[in-house]
Design an enzyme around this catalytic site. Structure first.
Site, PDB file in Angstrom:
ATOM      1  N   ASP A  94      49.287  41.301  42.493  1.00 57.82           N
ATOM      2  CA  ASP A  94      48.967  41.666  41.122  1.00 57.82           C
ATOM      3  C   ASP A  94      50.202  41.530  40.242  1.00 57.82           C
ATOM      4  OD1 ASP A  94      47.288  42.975  39.036  1.00 57.82           O
ATOM      5  OD2 ASP A  94      48.825  44.539  39.233  1.00 57.82           O
TER       6      ASP A  94
ATOM      7  N   ASP B 229      39.028  39.910  35.103  1.00 56.31           N
ATOM      8  CA  ASP B 229      39.644  40.410  33.874  1.00 56.31           C
ATOM      9  C   ASP B 229      39.440  39.459  32.705  1.00 56.31           C
ATOM     10  OD1 ASP B 229      41.230  38.433  34.916  1.00 56.31           O
ATOM     11  OD2 ASP B 229      43.073  39.611  35.001  1.00 56.31           O
TER      12      ASP B 229
ATOM     13  N   HIS C 283      53.932  37.458  38.226  1.00 55.39           N
ATOM     14  CA  HIS C 283      55.009  36.910  37.419  1.00 55.39           C
ATOM     15  C   HIS C 283      55.972  37.975  36.935  1.00 55.39           C
ATOM     16  CE1 HIS C 283      51.580  37.955  34.909  1.00 55.39           C
ATOM     17  NE2 HIS C 283      52.435  38.228  33.950  1.00 55.39           N
TER      18      HIS C 283
END
Length: 1596
Positions: A614, A736, A617
């Site tokens: 999750d 999402d 980045h």
């Protein structure tokens, strides 16, 4: 109706099945998938495999080879390599060009445990690189298990003791995933089967499951009901064809109830259990239910791992506040916390200040922001930026009073203005704490420093403390100006961001409209979590920064750390329920957090099959790497995927490489139209294009030596690696993202589902997509459970998705690796094809990006030649209502009907005796619809690929080198000459003509096409359109069978294969099959050349092989040029394409410069002998021809040619078996011995004979006696450019020195032979480089010859001891030993130009014309008025060094060579003139007819352009002298490595240039010269000479 189409035969599908075995067996099956690890590691097992004997029926080992660059690192595109799962151990082969810097005592290092044992990221295994520079360098690495690994090469630098680390590269190995096998989704009649009918039924067998076969479903556990009901969800997912569940975090959730806000990482969410349980029991139950999903329903389990934040109410934060970012451990956050607290205070006091608590319009926002701005002003946050003026004055005063003044030592500041003083002080970095924002007035200047500074600035006030203090205050005011400005700008940005966020959260229609503003719902989200109760007593420690994300942020920069002001400027899109975790740079910075999160990750790795990282980045790379390393220790086959938002593919790749991410999440929902969707599918889901040829053409078979030095040799299949792109996990919709009803249309979902599942990649979806959920589900607010609809009528598109997911799985496991993406209007057509059987599935999807009329719309039917097709199924979706279902108790999808389309007919007909089918959408095919067909090519020749590769060895094995010249090469002019104009090179429409008629001409485009599967190349188009290329290949060879009878076998081989291709293969497969045939033929023909070469070549590396191929490229039979005037014989071309036929082909000088490398070094002694005897037979005037012209009309105008021939005879004697016997060969003389000119067919021609020894003696004697003649047929008919005097040839020996002189101002008798042609510039008949006198290379060749003849005569092996000559009017006999001694004695004195002018008296020098010192003259004794040309620095002296090194003072020689390396060496050759010379003109253009005499008509041919052939002599000379008196004296490898650097560009050029050779010359700095031969015999030859020297040097 089409007949049923048979799927791919089972024998052609990869066998991924793992059979179940008894419980006590060690073989994997469903019952032992989660078995505990054995003491042996996978690396141990891999090592044992290679050490063990071959098993019966063992398949060849796969070898994946990648090539490193010269500096030991991968190319940019090769920096990441993705390797397949190690079902069976295989080899990763690292190769490197010999002689590159990285091979200099190179050591390959990797953290893959090559020698067994467990993986540790910081533990490296080493493999020393081979040091033999004449052989290929490669290291075989045994690969046995999954993971992410780094490698590099470490090698010696130039400085003593220096070690250089090459660029790092990464290889990631896919994990082995295993799931239960299933039956086919289709019946034998190709119709979908329901679960009740046995379709996609789970079997007991366990299969290895490729990543591309995954169909992943994202589920949120809190919407699944209690755990006792989860099996119903498993059944639904399994029936819909999913093979892996992606679980959002199952851990205990924080107060926000978001799964990604984890309260306790070590505890599962207890609310999912039907009855209260403790944490341990919860873990046991959770493990059991996940096991059930996997073993009973065939569903692997993937979970999110959240590493960079924790829930804001995590209880352990109170005990370990150091785990978060606070002003206490991150001081620059202090003002950000104050601002955050001000927002909270402001929000709590709105009512009492008569400010709006609800936002209903823009005016309310403006009112609130004005008030907030005023309130923030009261906090005086500017104090965190500026210096305190009063405190600064006091500090200065205290320094004076305590006498701790620091004297100013910088630039003079006396009399400077206040502004200047401030700038000087700032540039001297004397302001402590500036920009740290750690506390109010943290910025300051040490009082002693300010006191000393001001004393120096105001010396007249040095003792007036008050005055200095006031002056210092004015300086501080100036220092504060930009700091106040910085505060104002930061405040403005912060307020703007607050305003924008306020508007979105309270007013915008697409925002959450949060309602009343209060203490509990502040104006905007708070940036800090206050950990109660401690935050009241110690807010600096217990106020922790919340996590979030930034627009366009650098993912490698932690925005919570200084100098980032993201929290102060309110730039973070904050998640108020998540505290950002502070790991520091290593575990020692936050030991408890590292231990806690490591335990969390380890437990999950034991329980789950995969991780989704999750917020990957924003996860610090070192943290992610360490955590995944830990996870892979307990689960080596952990599957890792991630969604990255780095903003660049390069940055994505960095995370993939470092973390070992197996799949990157890609979203089909990002496509906004048909074109973009097609691009996404082509980029991420194509697999390989239909008709791909890389696997068929670029693989090779060989024997694999045991990688550990022990064990058996095994057969292997070698495949080159070009670098990899990250594997895709392509979602139709992620959890999402907004639904298609909101983003596009609800109908579009069905089309997207079909298109995505036809991608050759992992695919994913979110629970609710199939059910047509109308809205994005809010992870925080939503609490209703999913409705379980299974495959019922009200299950949205689920019945279609079941078929699509199942087909996706079957196509990947079945090997349908080739694909095609085609679009037409609003349609996308996806094809998945089996590359062998040509069985395919075709999906036609009618997209619905926007609401349109429910009609079919325009579509061009798919038309397939020689193909049968059958309709499988089709679906349309009818949305009954777009209104969100209002059910407070369940999550439901839109009411809709999935319409099963009736059978869509396939039109089947015969066109020109070929079956032909076409199909298109039916009349009712509204937007959103899909339909699936299967197709089968008629009369598939399953053995065609194999047949095309077979038999080449025997077909080409009987060819000699002349035959191979025809098969492999032949430039256009050569072919037209040899075939009387019948054939020339093949012209490819859109790409132009090939360079060669033979295989090498085809291989240049085919190398690119096969490596990149570039089926759009014009050649592929030409092949699809017709069989012209196939016919050409056969016809040109068949036409020449009378002259070359050995070609019969290759002709028959090509004919059989191409006829079978024409008869059995469809047009779209023709490029692939043509490439297979041509590539196989080329491999075998090239190997046939190499096998006929010397051991130096056959054992050499690719560069040596490529250079040796030039010997065949240049040596062949053409009718207009021969070594014999009567019959055609193979002859050596000087260069191609300009010197390929007729009189221009065969030149004496060129032949003998080229003979040693192209013939002697390669072992073609017969070819060398034939050329020596042919030219010897034309001896006249003591010279051999410059132009042979088949012996018909030879021209004698080169002074150096006989000496080059004599050098080659010497080389032949030394290198050829029984080489001395050539001296006894009888040579028929073309001309009578009295030099009378007769025609070639005159009875006097060839009427007498001489032995070759006599020819040699005649050359020496004629030079000793003096040569003086006028060329036969002198005048314009012989040479239109030359002046009359130029036809006069005069050569003599100066017996004072032994030097051979010759030439005049109007001719040019050496290789630098450009004759002026421009009337306009006045250079017609003016040589560009006369070089009359004694050119240094001729002197070297003479010295080499007389030394050799002296040695032979002393041993009685040459019948002559010397020559007679008239010296000082007296006839004398001069022995070869005496001549040799004369040259030895006189050479340095006459040619060397000392570095130190004081040594000039030792040498014959005119200092007035010396341009450069420390060199050797290019000529001695240039004609009157051109004495300066003696002193030109040119690349001819290394030739003399290579053939007669004993003439040179070794230190002088090396000094001159080093200068040449700096001044003359160029990328592909040597500059022909010193750039500092006034005559230097580096760019050759023969068409230039300007009035500039220096360049007109290319007069500068040898005055700067960079010729290739001198480079080889330079390298040979440098090797000789540097290993004697240079850095190589003690370590020859230093010299060898230095010189090999000069090979980088030639090596690259010969491998990539379509002519497959080295050019004659280049313009300045290696620039292309259009007037140059693209490939030159001399250039390749002298490079081979050098490499042969290296080879000899390496001998024991």
């Amino acid at each position: 109706m089409a007949n049923p189409v048979n799927p791919a035969p089972a024998s052609l599908k990869p066998d991924l099945t793992v059979q179940c075995v008894p419980a006590n067996s060690t073989s994997p099956c469903a019952s032992d998938i989660a078995a505990p690890p054995t003491p042996r590691t996978p690396a141990d097992e891999g090592k044992e495999f290679f050490l063990s004997e071959r098993a019966e029926g063992e398949a060849p080992i796969r070898v994946y080879e990648f090539k490193l660059g010269a500096n030991g690192g991968p190319s940019k595109e090769g920096s990441y390599i993705r390797l397949p799962p190690a079902y069976t151990p295989y080899i990763l082969r690292v190769s490197l060009d010999a002689g590159t810097p990285a091979s200099k005592n190179g050591v390959f290092k990797t953290n893959f445990p090559l020698d067994g044992g467990a993986f540790e990221r910081d533990r490296f295994t080493e493999r020393s690189l081979p040091t033999d520079l004449s052989k290929p360098i490669r290291v075989d690495l045994p690969i046995s298990h999954a993971g992410a690994f780094v490698y590099w090469v470490e090698y010696d630098g130039d400085a003593p003791g220096e070690r250089i680390k090459g660029r790092e590269g990464y290889f990631n190995i896919d994990p082995i995933l295993r799931v239960r096998a299933r039956t086919s989704i289709l019946s034998s009649g190709s119709k979908p089967l329901l679960p009740s009918e046995g379709g996609a039924k789970l079997l007991s067998e366990v299969v290895n499951f490729p990543l591309d076969a995954l169909s992943i479903l994202t589920v949120v556990s809190k919407w699944m009901g209690p755990i006792s009901q989860w099996k119903a969800h498993f059944e639904e997912a399994s029936d819909r064809g999913y093979t892996m569940l992606h679980w959002t975090p199952l851990q205990e959730r924080g107060e926000s109830n978001s799964p990604f806000s984890i309260r306790d990482q070590k505890k599962y969410d207890l609310s999912v259990f039907d009855t209260p349980v403790d944490s341990q029991t919860a873990s046991t139950h959770m493990e059991e239910i996940l096991r059930v999903a996997k073993e009973e329903y065939g569903l692997l389990n993937l979970t999110d791992v959240v590493l960079n934040h924790t829930a804001n109410d995590s209880p352990w934060l109170a005990e370990h506040p150091e785990a978060g970012y606070s002003p206490s451990n991150t001081p620059h956050l202090t003002p950000a916390l104050e601002l955050d607290t001000a927002i909270l205070e402001f929000s709590s006091s709105l009512s009492e200040n008569d400010l709006p608590t609800h936002v209903s319009c823009q005016k309310d926002i403006d009112t609130l922001m004005n008030a907030l701005s005023d309130y923030v002003e009261t906090k005086q946050l500017w104090q965190y930026y500026v210096l305190n003026v009063e405190a600064e004055k006091d500090a200065l005063t205290d320094a004076f009073l305590s006498n701790v003044i620091v004297p100013w030592t910088g630039e003079d500041v006396a009399g400077r203005s206040v502004v200047e003083l401030a700038n000087i002080l700032r540039s001297a970095s004397l302001i402590r704490g500036e920009g740290t924002l750690a506390s109010r007035f943290v910025a300051c200047v040490d009082g002693g420093v300010s006191a000393g500074f001001m004393k120096a600035a105001l010396p007249t006030l040095a003792n007036d403390v008050n005055a200095l203090g006031q002056a210092w205050a004015r300086v501080v005011d100036v220092l504060n100006v930009p700091l106040y400005a910085e505060w104002k700008e930061d405040t403005r940005i912060a307020l703007d961001n607050i305003k924008n966020r306020l508007k979105y959260t309270r007013l915008d229609d697409d925002g959450p409209k949060l309602g009343e503003i209060s203490k509990y719902s502040p104006l905007v989200e708070l940036y800090f979590t206050r950990v109660v109760p401690h935050c009241h007593s110690d807010p600096a420690t217990f106020s922790l920064a919340n996590n979030g994300w930034l627009w366009n942020a650098d993912p490698l920069v932690n925005f919570a750390l200084s100098p980032s002001k993201a929290y102060l400027r309110r730039e973070v899109m904050v998640w108020g329920d998540c505290v950002k975790l502070r790991y520091g740079s290593s575990p020692s910075d936050s030991p408890w957090l590292w231990e806690h999160m490591t335990s969390y990750v380890t437990y999950l790795a034991r329980t789950f099959d995969g991780f989704r990282i999750d917020n990957c980045h924003s996860t610090p790379l070192h943290v992610g790497t360490a955590m995944l390393d830990t996870a892979r220790k307990v689960n080596p086959n952990l599957y890792v995927c991630a969604e990255l938002f780095t903003g660049s593919e390069e940055m994505d790749l960095l995370f993939v490489r470092k973390l070992g991410v197996n799949s990157l999440v890609r979203e089909a929902g990002n496509a906004w139209d048909v074109q973009e969707f097609s691009r996404i599918m082509h980029r991420f889901g194509l697999g390989k294009p239909v008709g791909s040829m890389d696997e068929a053409c670029m693989t090779s078979t060989e024997e694999l030596a045991p990688p550990f030095g022990k064990g058996p040799t095994r057969p292997c299949i070698v495949s080159p690696l070009n670098g990899s792109t990250p594997h895709a996990l392509l979602y139709d919709l992620t959890h999402d993202n907004e639904s298609y009803l909101d983003k596009r249309t609800a109908e579009h979902a069905l089309a997207v589902a079909g298109i995505v599942t036809f991608g050759y990649c992992a695919v994913g979806s979110v629970k609710g997509f199939d059910d047509l959920y109308p809205k994005l589900l809010k992870l925080v607010q939503e609490s209703r459970p999913y409705e379980i609809t299974g495959l019922s009528e009200n299950s949205g598109i689920s019945r279609a998705k079941r078929i699509l997911n199942s087909l996706h799985r079957e196509m990947v496991i079945g090997g349908y690796s080739e694909g095609n993406v085609w679009r037409d209007s609003n349609y996308i057509v996806m094809t998945r094809m089996h590359p062998v059987t040509q069985h395919a599935y075709v999906l036609v999807a009618h997209t619905a990006f926007e609401q349109r009329e429910k009609v079919r719309g325009p579509f061009k039917p798919s038309e397939l030649a020689r193909t049968r097709a059958k309709f499988i199924c089709g679906f349309a979706i009818d949305i009954l209502s777009y209104k969100t279902p209002e059910d407070p108790g369940l999550l439901r999808g839109l009411p809709a009907t999935l319409i099963e389309l009736p059978e869509v007919p396939v039109e089947q007909e015969n066109l020109v005796s070929e079956p032909h089918c076409s199909f298109g959408p039916p009349e009712y095919f509204p937007p959103g619809s899909i339909m699936i067909f299967e197709t089968q090519l008629e009369r598939v020749d399953l053995e065609l690929d194999k047949f095309c590769k077979s038999g080449a060895e025997s077909a080409f094995g009987g060819l000699d080198l002349a035959d191979l010249n025809v098969v492999l090469h032949r430039a256009d002019a050569e072919e037209r000459d040899a075939t009387d104009g019948k054939f020339g090179v093949y012209d490819v429409p859109g790409a132009g003509s090939l360079t060669y008629c033979g295989l090498e001409g085809w291989m240049h485009p085919l190398r690119h096409i096969t490596r990149h599967n570039d089926l759009g190349h014009p050649l592929c188009d030409n092949l699809r359109r017709g069989t012209w290329a196939l016919d050409y290949v056969v016809s040109r060879l068949a036409y020449q069978m009378d002259s070359f009878p050995n070609l019969a076998a290759p002709v028959q081989w090509f004919l059989e294969r191409f006829e079978r291709v024409k008869n059995n293969a469809p047009a779209y497969l023709r490029p692939k099959l043509f490439a297979i045939v041509m590539t196989e033929a080329y491999k075998v023909a090239r190997r046939a050349v190499i096998e006929q070469c010397s051991e130096f070549v056959s054992d050499g590396h690719d560069f040596t092989h490529s250079l040796a191929m030039c010997a065949v490229q240049m040596h062949g039979i053409v009718k207009s040029a021969s070594l014999d005037p009567v019959k055609p014989t193979p002859s050596l071309a000087a260069g191609l394409p300009h010197f390929s036929v007729g009189w221009a082909r065969c030149w004496g000088r060129d032949v003998f410069i080229s003979l040693r490398g192209l013939f002697l070094a390669t072992g073609n002694f017969e070819g060398a002998k034939n050329h020596i005897l042919a030219f010897a037979s034309t001896l006249k005037h003591g010279l051999i021809p410059n132009l042979l012209d088949s012996g018909r009309n030879p021209r004698y105008n080169s002074r150096d040619s006989p000496w080059w021939m004599l050098q080659n005879i010497q080389d032949y004697v030394k290198m050829a078996p029984n080489g001395l016997s050539i001296l006894s060969e009888f040579v028929p003389r073309r001309f009578p011995v009295d030099d009378t000119w007769v025609a070639w067919d005159d009875p006097l021609a060839y009427s007498c004979t001489s032995t070759l020894a006599e020819i040699i003696q005649e050359i020496l004697q004629r030079h000793a006696s003096g040569i003086s003649f006028r060329e036969y047929n002198a005048g314009p008919n012989l040479d239109q450019q030359m002046k009359d005097n130029g036809f006069n040839i005069d050569i003599y020996v100066d017996w004072e020195t032994g030097l051979v002189f010759g030439g005049n101002a109007d001719n040019c008798g050496t290789w630098m032979d450009k004759m002026g042609e421009s009337v306009r510039a006045g250079t017609k008949g003016v040589p560009g480089t006369p070089r009359d006198g004694a050119p240094i290379e001729i002197t070297g060749l003479v010295k080499s010859t007389v030394r050799w003849l002296d040695e032979l005569s002393r041993k009685g092996r040459f019948p002559y001891r010397g020559v007679f000559s008239s010296i000082d009017g007296e006839e004398r006999f001069v022995t070869y030993g005496q001549w040799n001694d004369l040259l030895q004695k006189s050479f340095e004195k006459h040619y060397y130009i000392p570095l130190d002018p004081s040594e000039d008296p030792k040498y014959i020098i005119n200092p007035n014309v010396v341009n450069r010192r420390g060199i050797y003259k290019d000529v001695y004794g240039s004609g009157q008025g051109r004495e300066w040309s003696d002193y030109q620095f040119r690349p001819n002296f290394p030739i003399a060094m290579a053939v007669a090194p004993e003439m040179f003072d070794e230190n002088h020689a090396l000094e001159a060579l080093r200068l040449a390396d700096t001044v003359l060496r160029a990328p592909l050759g040597m500059k022909t003139l010193d750039p500092s010379d006034r005559q230097y003109r580096p760019n050759y253009d023969n068409s230039n007819d300007s009035d500039d005499p220096s360049v007109a008509k290319g007069l500068n041919y040898h005055n700067g352009p960079e010729w290739g052939w001198p480079l080889g002599y330079f390298l040979r000379a440098y090797l000789y002298f540097d290993t004697r008196v240079g850095e190589g004296k003690d370590d020859p490898m230093r010299t060898l490595h230095r010189l090999h650097r000069a090979l980088f560009k030639p090596r690259s050029h010969i491998q990539t240039d379509p002519w497959a050779g080295l050019p004659e010359l280049t313009n300045e700095n290696g620039a292309f010269c259009r007037d140059s031969c693209n490939t030159q015999a001399w250039s390749a030859s002298t490079m081979l000479d050098f490499l042969e020297d290296v080879h000899e040097y390496a001998r024991p």
